[in-house]
Scaffold this motif. Structure first.
Motif, PDB file in Angstrom:
ATOM      1  N   ASP A  65       4.613  -8.026  -6.678  1.00  0.00           N
ATOM      2  CA  ASP A  65       4.253  -7.944  -8.536  1.00  0.00           C
ATOM      3  C   ASP A  65       4.950  -8.532  -8.456  1.00  0.00           C
ATOM      4  N   THR A 107       0.619  -1.102  -0.188  1.00  0.00           N
ATOM      5  CA  THR A 107      -0.059   0.028  -0.059  1.00  0.00           C
ATOM      6  C   THR A 107       0.197   1.903  -0.239  1.00  0.00           C
ATOM      7  N   ARG A 130       1.973   1.575  -3.800  1.00  0.00           N
ATOM      8  CA  ARG A 130       0.909   2.754  -4.301  1.00  0.00           C
ATOM      9  C   ARG A 130       0.758   3.426  -4.020  1.00  0.00           C
ATOM     10  N   GLU A 131       0.220   3.994  -2.205  1.00  0.00           N
ATOM     11  CA  GLU A 131       0.167   5.542  -2.373  1.00  0.00           C
ATOM     12  C   GLU A 131       1.884   6.374  -2.324  1.00  0.00           C
ATOM     13  N   GLY A 134      -1.256  -6.889  -4.080  1.00  0.00           N
ATOM     14  CA  GLY A 134      -0.814  -6.075  -5.074  1.00  0.00           C
ATOM     15  C   GLY A 134       0.311  -6.505  -5.549  1.00  0.00           C
TER      16      GLY A 134
END
Length: 312
Positions: free
Chosen positions: A211, A181, A184-185, A209
């Motif tokens: 990879d 997270t 991503r953010e 999420g």
């Protein structure tokens, strides 16, 4: 080859086949690489835990990197472990594997005396990244290195450009989710690779999420893990769950060794090599000293798992 950012897909930690005299069996190693490439893997990680790097001499470590890099010829990224107790020793390994052609290095926190403080871990990685000619990935493996890598520290070092990725073998999904997270953010974390090292949680990690994955069991069944990855990327979560459950059953082969006479490392690595030998990939299933070899009945149990998984 330019190192991909992020690194994605299935990147097996490659076993190191040995001769009966416990020298690196280069012919078997290259057959194993061909077996993995034929399975569709997206990269190779040599000199990790599954590679028995802790048991290899420096000469053997370099021999492995040179052989694999020379064989794949840039067709796949090759990551190499630079794992040792202190920053100075890791720096020596980084220089050696980079000179041998590795496109990235994978590094644990310092270990041996006591669990390192987060400030010492950060100092360790910053020093290595400053000297390394190739990207540096962190390796969180609390079963071997008592210092966990706090998610906040990983994200901080990612944002600084110190770390290019994380291989998380903790099996703890809460902290893993926090890193995914945060990448991503976050700001400055684009291209950071988040990879799970847990064979039994690949579908869950990808759903969060991740990879990709670095599963030791992919030595035995690379096609299965690549199939799982593709199903997850296609959004077929039911198909991914079914394949993950098949692989979880196959993972039972790592418990073939009797815990009354050997540790879990001897059992797991012995089972991987026994499976590769049974499948005709490597010539000899011997593991490095002082690991305890599997008995004939234990190898027979490995064979049963392979047959049940459709691999024999």
């Amino acid at each position: 080859m330019t190192f991909p950012a992020p690194l994605t897909g299935v990147v097996p930690p490659v076993c190191t086949p040995l001769t009966p005299q416990r020298e690196v069996d280069v012919d078997s190693l290259l057959r194993l690489v061909d077996h993995l490439v034929a399975g569709g893997v997206h990269g190779l990680f040599v000199l990790g835990s599954t590679s028995e790097a802790a048991f290899l001499t420096d000469r053997q470590r370099r021999q492995v990197v040179e052989a694999v890099v020379g064989h794949v010829g840039g067709a796949l990224p090759v990551l190499a472990g630079a794992i040792d107790m202190s920053t100075a020793r890791v720096l020596d390994h980084v220089a050696a594997v980079a000179a041998a052609g590795a496109q990235a290095v994978v590094v644990t926190a310092p270990f041996y005396a006591r669990a390192a403080h987060p400030a010492e871990i950060a100092r360790h990685y910053r020093r290595i990244a400053a000297a390394s000619p190739v990207p540096v990935l962190a390796y969180d493996i609390p079963v071997s290195v008592p210092a966990r890598l706090p998610a906040g520290l990983v994200l901080e070092l990612a944002a600084e450009g110190v770390l290019a990725g994380l291989k998380d073998s903790s099996g703890e999904l809460g902290g893993f989710r926090e890193v995914v997270t945060g990448v991503r953010e976050g700001s400055g974390t684009a291209g950071f690779s988040v990879l799970t090292g847990s064979e039994q949680l690949v579908d869950a990690a990808l759903a969060l999420g991740a990879d990709g994955a670095v599963p030791g069991l992919a030595n035995v069944d690379p096609h299965g893990f690549v199939r799982l990855y593709r199903l997850a990327r296609a959004g077929d979560w039911e198909g991914a769950r079914t394949e993950q459950e098949r692989l979880c059953a196959l993972f039972g082969l790592t418990r073939a060794g009797d815990p009354a006479r050997m540790g879990p490392g001897s059992s797991a690595l012995g089972a991987f090599k026994a499976a590769l030998h049974l499948r005709g990939v490597i010539d000899c299933p011997v593991t490095a000293e002082p690991q305890i070899p599997l008995t004939a009945p234990e190898v027979a149990a490995v064979r049963e798992h392979l047959a049940a998984a459709g691999l024999l």
